[in-house]
Design a protein around this motif. Structure first.
Motif, short mmCIF file in Angstrom:
data_model
loop_
_atom_site.label_atom_id
_atom_site.label_comp_id
_atom_site.label_asym_id
_atom_site.label_seq_id
_atom_site.Cartn_x
_atom_site.Cartn_y
_atom_site.Cartn_z
N ILE A 169 39.52 40.58 38.91
CA ILE A 169 38.80 41.70 38.31
C ILE A 169 39.77 42.67 37.64
CG2 ILE A 169 37.32 43.69 38.81
CD1 ILE A 169 36.31 42.05 41.27
N LYS A 170 39.44 43.05 36.41
CA LYS A 170 40.19 44.10 35.72
C LYS A 170 39.45 45.43 35.87
CE LYS A 170 42.83 40.82 34.08
NZ LYS A 170 44.13 40.52 34.75
N LEU A 171 40.19 46.52 35.81
CA LEU A 171 39.59 47.84 36.01
C LEU A 171 38.41 48.07 35.07
CD1 LEU A 171 42.76 50.09 36.41
CD2 LEU A 171 41.10 49.49 38.18
N GLY A 172 37.30 48.50 35.66
CA GLY A 172 36.14 48.87 34.87
C GLY A 172 35.19 47.74 34.54
N ALA A 191 34.64 44.06 45.45
CA ALA A 191 34.70 44.17 43.99
C ALA A 191 34.88 45.62 43.56
CB ALA A 191 33.44 43.57 43.37
N LYS A 192 34.18 46.52 44.23
CA LYS A 192 34.35 47.94 43.92
C LYS A 192 35.77 48.38 44.27
CE LYS A 192 31.13 50.50 43.08
NZ LYS A 192 30.45 50.98 41.85
N ALA A 193 36.27 47.93 45.42
CA ALA A 193 37.62 48.31 45.83
C ALA A 193 38.66 47.74 44.87
CB ALA A 193 37.89 47.81 47.25
N ALA A 194 38.35 46.61 44.25
CA ALA A 194 39.28 45.97 43.31
C ALA A 194 39.23 46.58 41.92
CB ALA A 194 38.99 44.47 43.23
N GLY A 195 38.32 47.53 41.71
CA GLY A 195 38.31 48.23 40.43
C GLY A 195 37.12 47.96 39.53
N ALA A 248 28.06 40.04 31.54
CA ALA A 248 29.08 40.45 32.50
C ALA A 248 30.41 39.76 32.21
CB ALA A 248 28.63 40.12 33.92
N GLN A 249 31.49 40.43 32.59
CA GLN A 249 32.83 39.85 32.43
C GLN A 249 33.23 39.01 33.64
OE1 GLN A 249 32.37 43.28 32.21
NE2 GLN A 249 33.13 43.97 30.22
N ARG A 250 32.61 39.28 34.78
CA ARG A 250 32.97 38.57 36.01
C ARG A 250 31.71 38.24 36.81
NH1 ARG A 250 36.98 38.39 33.49
NH2 ARG A 250 39.14 38.89 34.12
N CYS A 251 31.73 37.08 37.47
CA CYS A 251 30.61 36.69 38.33
C CYS A 251 31.14 35.84 39.48
CB CYS A 251 29.57 35.90 37.53
SG CYS A 251 28.13 35.37 38.51
#
Length: 359
Positions: A169-172, A191-195, A248-251
């Motif tokens: 995961i990249k920030l945001g 995921a939230k903790a990872a940014g 989405a960018q990530r799943c």
């Protein structure tokens, strides 16, 4: 240590008995752990009902199930005693996948794909017992801030952490989590903790969706219950609505449901990464539009077990970045273990995770 202990002994599908057995005798490279809390994993349910075999020669017992565990050191083997690593009374969590440390995969640090691991509760007697023996290299001290109940979920949290690391995961970025059981709810928080800027949870039950909102999801989607206020029949369109018109960018997909695994390809866009985590059946196949994947420069990854993440796990619990208390919904005593396994599988009640409290 000499004496007898209470155990829950699995023999074959739907045959499990509460019995008294001798306390196991440890080798020089082991510690004896007095169990405090043990999670009921979906794999324990699968073994009990015969949906999956144990990794024993015939796929059956007798064997004590249970591998998500925490406890107190009751006896220290000669090697860890000489090294000064443990003392009686230390609070620990168990890493049940005890790799060989000698094969080619282990030499590369790829402990999760070791070809000959000993797995507590799968190949060797597990933690639905008052005592279990563990290689000292797989008993990890837990911080004072981490309860035994939380530490019992350190193993699934470790697996979830490895999956989130693989998601990169990249920030945001916007992250979609398909399947909001215990691991999915952990992944929302990780995921939230990872940014992650936004986390969108997808499930088939409003109870799970509202759990996800409670632990930090920004939006949720129900893909089955038409009467739900979270329902949609077009997941991709709903993702765009929540994400400024973009996919989405990530799943990440911590479910074995093939519809979810397939739909992950529909809700992610260019330069996206998908991580498949849930374990489908050997016959299941994924359909990928290869041309689109190439033009999107899509990354597809897979996640298995939990190599080299345990330190992160205890830190995110102790820091409060991951709260496991909303995930633990049901508690049982050791003599209620079989009742607990049946309840977690058969009951229509709202629930997420059951644990067995010992002592």
């Amino acid at each position: 240590m000499e004496g007898m202990m209470k155990v829950v002994n699995f023999y074959e599908p739907e045959v499990m008995k509460y019995e008294e057995h001798p306390i196991p005798q440890i080798a020089d490279n082991e510690v004896l752990v007095k169990m405090k809390a043990v999670g009921i994993c979906g794999s324990d349910v699968s073994y009990y009902y015969g949906h999956a075999p144990l990794d024993t020669p015939d796929g059956k017992g007798p064997l004590y199930l249970g591998h998500e565990a925490s406890g107190i050191i009751a006896e220290v083997g000669a090697i860890p005693e000489k090294l000064g690593l443990f003392k009686v009374g230390d609070r620990i969590a168990v890493n049940p996948v005890q790799q060989c440390n000698a094969c080619a995969a282990c030499m590369r640090g790829e402990f999760n794909v070791c070809g000959q691991p000993e797995v507590i509760g799968v190949t060797d007697n597990g933690c639905f017992a008052e005592y279990v023996k563990v290689k000292y290299t797989h008993a990890y001290k837990i911080p004072d801030e981490v309860s035994f109940e939380a530490a019992a979920l350190a193993e699934p949290l470790a697996c979830a952490t490895h999956g989130i690391f693989n998601l990169d995961i990249k920030l945001g970025q916007t992250v979609v989590v398909y399947g909001l059981g215990g691991v999915g709810l952990m992944m929302v928080q990780l995921a939230k903790a990872a940014g992650a800027g936004k986390v969108i949870g997808v499930d088939i039950r409003d109870y799970n969706l509202e759990k996800a909102l409670a632990v930090g999801a920004n939006h949720v989607i129900n893909v089955v219950e038409k009467g739900s206020k979270y329902y949609t029949d077009d997941t991709a369109a709903k993702i765009r609505e929540f994400n400024g018109g973009e996919l989405a960018q990530r799943c990440i997909v911590p479910t074995s449901n093939m519809s979810a695994l397939q739909d992950a390809l529909n809700v992610t866009g260019t330069w996206s990464t998908i991580c498949y985590f849930g374990l489908p059946s050997p016959e299941d196949r994924l359909q990928i539009n290869v041309e689109e994947a190439i033009k999107f420069e899509r990354t597809i990854r897979f996640s298995w077990l939990a190599p080299l993440v345990w330190d992160n796990v205890f830190n995110v619990i102790a820091s409060g970045q991951v709260d496991l208390s909303p995930i633990i919904t049901n508690k049982f005593t050791l003599d209620q273990c079989l009742e607990g396994i049946k309840y977690m599988h058969e009951s229509p009640d709202d629930k997420v995770k059951g644990i067995v409290l010992i002592d």
